[in-house]
Design an enzyme around this catalytic site. Structure first.
Site, mmCIF file in Angstrom:
data_model
loop_
_atom_site.group_PDB
_atom_site.id
_atom_site.type_symbol
_atom_site.label_atom_id
_atom_site.label_comp_id
_atom_site.label_asym_id
_atom_site.label_seq_id
_atom_site.Cartn_x
_atom_site.Cartn_y
_atom_site.Cartn_z
ATOM 1 C CB THR A 90 -0.901 -0.054 1.336
ATOM 2 O OG1 THR A 90 -1.909 -1.266 1.503
ATOM 3 C CG2 THR A 90 -1.798 1.526 0.887
ATOM 4 C CE LYS A 165 -5.239 -0.955 1.955
ATOM 5 N NZ LYS A 165 -5.504 -2.839 2.176
#
Ligand code: NAD
Length: 294
Positions: A90, A165
């Site tokens: 991420t 995300k």
């Protein structure tokens, strides 16, 4: 599917089980981690070049965007034209796009593919992948997503996976805080927590935070709140993702006041209170202890 040679860089909590699942599925996996960690069935490479050279695919699972940029630059240098670079970390949208450009310049296909599902999902091979990149790159990565996960969504061009995300997790952070503060208010109004759950989980206040991950212990399905708020999804990881969503909002000139407030509350919780190492749903005991003046 034919057996591929895969370089896997970053064998941490998430990367190690993901690499092990690829090896278990019959791929030749060469792993590298600066901390010297390994994974079941994975051959240890001496460095990034050793993991990348001759690999059909290189996968990274790293802490942040600046480390990704450094690792990607080194790995891509050793990758063959037509091979594939997949980043599952991420990171900020800029780093994802920058990595994709570096790969493209070298004739390497690239996908940014952050995941949701946590350590449990990584071990069980049930992650969800949110992917950004060309059709060709996604098509080549899809069989590997099938091994490591249960679902992969092609969200768009480079950076779209990271965008999906951080938008998802901004909603999650905000709804978790709203759910926790509502429980704390309900307590002070003398409303039974089970009754609160029974009503809200079937009314317009329902959400994943309430219905699937209820922050109140002993109420709703089993969740980290039933295990002394051991993560789960740690508050500091939520803080990281909320920071990334605010960074993206600044870059894109998007007005995100709730996301910013959620980031500030998680920062206070993790940095100044006892939130570090706790699940992100431990916002409920935090609110429970407070009145309007703190
Ligand atoms: P982690 O810290 O356990 O693993 C990261 C690994 O990268 C470490 O083992 C570290 O030694 C290694 N590393 C750092 N720099 C390196 C370098 N230059 N070369 C090689 N290896 C290097 O973190 P994690 O929990 O596995 O998370 C990895 C990524 O996945 C993060 O971006 C995180 O935000 C994301 N993520 C984590 C979860 C979760 O529940 N843990 C869920 C979804 C997404």
């Amino acid at each position: 599917m034919q057996s591929l040679t895969i370089g896997f860089i970053g064998l941490g909590n998430m990367g190690a089980p993901m690499a092990a699942n690829l090896a278990k599925a019959g791929h030749k996996v060469r792993g590298f981690d600066v901390a010297g960690t390994t994974a079941a069935g994975v051959e240890v490479a001496p460095d990034i070049a050793g993991a990348a050279k001759g690999a059909d695919v290189v996968i990274t699972m790293l802490p942040n965007g600046s480390i990704l940029r450094q690792v990607a630059a080194q790995a891509i240098e050793h990758m063959a034209k037509g091979s594939l670079f997949i980043d599952c970390s991420t990171v900020d949208v800029e780093s994802a796009r920058n990595t994709s450009e570096a790969a493209e310049k070298a004739g390497v296909l690239a996908v940014d593919a952050p995941v949701s599902g946590g350590i449990g999902g990584a071990s069980a091979g049930t992650l969800t992948f949110m992917a950004g990149g060309s059709e060709a790159a996604f098509a080549k990565a899809a069989p590997l997503f099938d091994i490591m996960g249960q679902k992969a969504v092609h969200c768009g061009d480079a950076g779209a996976g990271q965008a999906a995300k951080i938008c998802n997790n901004m909603i999650l952070g905000v709804t978790m805080i709203a759910t926790c503060e509502a429980f704390a208010l309900a307590d002070k109004l003398g409303l039974d927590r089970q009754k609160m759950f029974d009503v809200v989980s079937t009314s317009s206040g329902y959400s994943w935070s309430m219905n699937a991950y209820c922050p109140a212990p002993g109420v709703g399905p089993n969740a980290p709140s039933d295990n002394d708020y051991k993560p789960g999804f740690a508050a500091e990881l939520m803080l990281k993702d909320l920071g990334l969503s605010q960074q993206a909002a600044e870059m894109a000139d998007a007005d995100t006041p709730m996301g910013e407030l959620a980031r500030a509350l998680y920062a206070q919780f993790v940095e100044n209170e006892d939130g570090k190492g706790m699940d992100f749903s431990a916002m409920l005991p935090r609110f429970e202890k407070r009145g309007r003046e703190g």
